[in-house]
Every structure is written in structure tokens, then in C-alpha cells.
Design an enzyme around this catalytic site. Structure first.
Site, PDB file in Angstrom:
ATOM      1  NE  ARG A   1      43.922  -2.625  36.820  1.00  0.00           N
ATOM      2  CZ  ARG A   1      45.329  -2.905  36.717  1.00  0.00           C
ATOM      3  NH1 ARG A   1      46.265  -2.322  37.411  1.00  0.00           N
ATOM      4  NH2 ARG A   1      45.423  -3.468  35.659  1.00  0.00           N
ATOM      5  CB  THR A   2      37.855  -6.431  37.520  1.00  0.00           C
ATOM      6  OG1 THR A   2      38.202  -5.198  36.960  1.00  0.00           O
ATOM      7  CG2 THR A   2      36.406  -6.289  37.857  1.00  0.00           C
TER       8      THR A   2
ATOM      9  CE  LYS B   1      38.472 -31.174  29.776  1.00  0.00           C
ATOM     10  NZ  LYS B   1      37.838 -31.729  31.191  1.00  0.00           N
TER      11      LYS B   1
ATOM     12  NE  ARG C   1      37.072  -7.801  33.006  1.00  0.00           N
ATOM     13  CZ  ARG C   1      38.087  -7.085  33.499  1.00  0.00           C
ATOM     14  NH1 ARG C   1      39.404  -7.247  33.135  1.00  0.00           N
ATOM     15  NH2 ARG C   1      37.898  -5.861  34.005  1.00  0.00           N
TER      16      ARG C   1
ATOM     17  CG  HIS D   1      34.588  -2.337  33.388  1.00  0.00           C
ATOM     18  ND1 HIS D   1      34.232  -2.991  34.755  1.00  0.00           N
ATOM     19  CD2 HIS D   1      35.983  -2.480  33.466  1.00  0.00           C
ATOM     20  CE1 HIS D   1      35.088  -3.408  35.452  1.00  0.00           C
ATOM     21  NE2 HIS D   1      36.366  -3.291  34.898  1.00  0.00           N
TER      22      HIS D   1
HETATM   23  N1   CP Z   1      40.399  -1.506  35.327  1.00  0.00           N
HETATM   24  C1   CP Z   1      40.362  -2.866  35.115  1.00  0.00           C
HETATM   25  O1   CP Z   1      39.250  -3.628  34.654  1.00  0.00           O
HETATM   26  O2   CP Z   1      41.511  -3.259  35.491  1.00  0.00           O
HETATM   27  P1   CP Z   1      41.483  -4.913  35.221  1.00  0.00           P
HETATM   28  O3   CP Z   1      41.669  -5.386  33.782  1.00  0.00           O
HETATM   29  O4   CP Z   1      42.860  -5.307  35.867  1.00  0.00           O
HETATM   30  O5   CP Z   1      40.616  -5.887  35.972  1.00  0.00           O
END
Ligand code: CP
Length: 310
Positions: free
Chosen positions: A55-56, A83, A105, A133
Site C-alpha cells: 500500500r505505502t 553488497k 521505509r 508511520h
Molecule cells: N499499512 C501499510 O503500511 O501497508 P504496507 O506495508 O502494504 O505498505
């Protein structure tokens, strides 16, 4: 607004409302037949993903493209990270390619904070370890506001694996800023020791809290982050903390059910609840695009929000 979005605590109430109001405007534009705006033409957004995401990652890419930014997608798998290249050297390589914003991320809590010290562009935290998040919290608040109106005084219950959840921490911080009353419900083993200093209440009794909740947000049980037994069995966890049809019957008629995804259907949430009209789970995904458009637009100082389609 600050230059970076690392934590929900970076946002004042005015900042958060500005993002949500901007997302409202962008949602109207997204309903047009041609959804693209020229506001970030010539700017470059790098999506730097060291951890898996559906999603993100996709919604940040869609958000940047709808604003006409150039997008570079970097995934640690298949890169020189295998590496042994460090986060700093990876970041400086991307910086040399002219990144105006880096969306990151990373499995390590604090990685976006370190990155912000190395690059000139804006850094957006797309999930760091068990820390935060913030854009998930923004899209969740946006979704709640669309369904329920103002969040002032709304009662939001967040249920499950709080210990490993960056979503829970960011939501507690942002929802408190927006005036909501948050209650965390979890087994004692799945609450962080610091929870007493968070701006929320804590309960161990889901059935007692449900009738008083306007929003029930279920959290994924993050088995991949568990190196010990945090509950006796999955069946026992579901019995105490899972949301099934019988529990939903205790909620008031207008209350909604949320989940950030990905879900463990049948564990923290029954499939029939996830797919019910109360559930906002699919809306949350769609709202992720407009909310992340608003974040990129405001951080990169885009112009002409109501401008011409292209
Ligand atoms: N909610 C969320 O962060 O989903 P993803 O891990 O799929 O990005």
C-alpha cells in the site's frame, strides 16, 4: 510545516488540519476524468524501500505521479545494499541524482531521522521499525473525518499488537493532537513499557470498550517481529482480542472498523467484519493516495493546487 515528516509529533494541530484540508481538495481533483496536476513538475521524489510494502509504496508512487513529479523507485532487494552498501552511501547516491524528497521505509527505528541529516531534500517516514508511520496516521485521520466529521471528542479504540506497531504510536500522537480520545486494548505482553507516557488510556477488556467506541482500529499481529511467545495460542488471542460478528454487534450503529493492512483474516479480524459496510479498509487505501499527495505537495511547496488539468 517543517521540512521533513519523521513523526506524527512533528505536526501541530494547524499542520495536521492543513494536510487533511489539502487532501480534501485533492480528493475532489482526483474525481475528475483527468487526475494529474502539474504542481510538482520538474521535482524528483525517490521512494527508498528497505522493507516490504504494498500500500505505502504504491500510493506514494501514485501520489507523486499525479502531481507530475519524476519518481525513482528504489528497493533494497536487487540493489547494492546486498553488497554491503550503507544507508548513508545509498542516500548520497540518490541525492546525487537530484532528489527533492526521499520517502523511506526501513526496518531500523530512527533511520529516517538519520537520513534527514545527510540529504538536502525533504525526508518522509514511510515506516521505520516499530517506531512510526506518520502518513498512515494521516490517512487514517482523513478516513475517520470523512466518515464521522470532526475528530474532537471522538473515541478511538486501537486493538492488538501495539508493541510492534508503528501505526499505533503515530495514530495515538496524531489523534491526541486532533482532539480524539484514544484507548489502547491489548494483552499486557503486547504493550510497550513506555505506554504510560502516551496520551491515551489503556484497557485489557475489549468487550467493555466496544460499546463506547466511534472507531475500532484493529492492528495486525506482527509475527515476523516476534522472537518469543507473546500469547498462548492464535486461537486464544482471537478469542480475547479478535473482532468478530458477535463483538461488532456490541458497537453502536455508526461506529466504523479500520485496519491499516495487511490483515491476518481470521485472527485479529474476521473476514465478514473486514468486508462489512462498517469497514473502511478499502477506503483507507484510496485515501492513502490523496493524503500522500497532500504531504508531498505541502513539503515541496507546490503551487496552483486548483490549477489546470494536464
Ligand atoms: N499499512 C501499510 O503500511 O501497508 P504496507 O506495508 O502494504 O505498505
Amino acid at each position: 510545516m517543517r521540512r521533513h515528516l519523521i513523526s506524527a509529533a512533528d505536526l501541530s494541530r494547524d499542520d495536521a488540519l492543513l494536510i487533511l484540508d489539502t487532501a480534501d481538495e485533492l480528493a475532489k481533483i482526483s474525481e475528475r476524468s483527468i487526475k494529474k496536476l502539474p504542481t510538482l513538475r520538474g521535482r524528483t521524489v525517490v521512494n527508498l524501500f528497505f522493507e516490504d510494502s504494498t500500500r505505502t509504496r504504491i500510493s506514494f508512487e501514485a501520489a507523486a505521479k499525479r502531481l507530475s513529479a519524476d519518481v525513482i523507485n528504489f528497493s533494497a532487494k536487487g540493489s547494492s545494499v546486498s553488497k554491503g552498501e550503507s544507508l548513508k552511501d545509498t542516500a548520497l547516491t540518490l541525492e546525487a541524482m537530484g532528489a527533492d524528497a526521499v520517502v523511506i521505509r526501513h526496518g531500523a527505528s530512527g533511520a529516517p531521522h538519520r537520513l534527514a541529516g545527510w540529504v538536502r531534500g525533504s525526508v518522509v517516514n514511510a515506516g521505520d521499525g516499530t517506531h512510526e508511520h506518520p502518513t498512515q496516521a494521516l490517512l487514517d485521520a482523513f478516513t475517520m473525518r470523512r466518515r464521522l466529521g470532526s475528530l474532537d471528542g471522538r473515541r478511538v479504540t486501537i486493538v492488538g499488537d501495539v508493541l510492534h506497531s508503528r501505526v499505533a504510536r503515530s495514530n495515538v500522537l496524531l489523534l491526541a493532537t486532533l482532539g480524539a480520545e484514544v484507548t489502547l486494548v491489548a494483552p499486557p505482553t503486547l504493550l510497550p513499557v513506555s505506554v504510560g507516557s502516551w496520551p491515551c488510556a489503556v484497557s485489557y477488556d475489549l468487550d467493555a470498550v466496544l460499546p463506547k467506541s466511534d472507531v475500532v482500529m484493529m492492528l495486525r499481529v506482527q509475527r515476523e517481529r516476534m522472537n518469543a511467545a507473546f500469547f498462548p495460542t492464535e486461537r486464544e488471542y482471537s478469542r480475547r482480542y479478535g473482532l468478530d460478528r458477535d463483538r461488532v454487534a456490541k458497537m453502536h450503529d455508526d461506529a466504523i472498523v479500520m485496519h491499516p493492512g495487511p490483515m491476518n483474516r481470521g485472527m485479529e479480524i474476521a473476514a465478514e467484519v473486514a468486508d462489512s459496510p462498517r469497514s473502511t479498509i478499502v477506503e483507507q487505501v484510496a485515501n492513502g493516495v490523496t493524503t500522500r499527495m497532500a504531504v508531498l505537495y505541502l513539503l515541496l511547496g507546490g503551487a496552483n493546487l486548483g490549477g489546470e488539468d494536464q
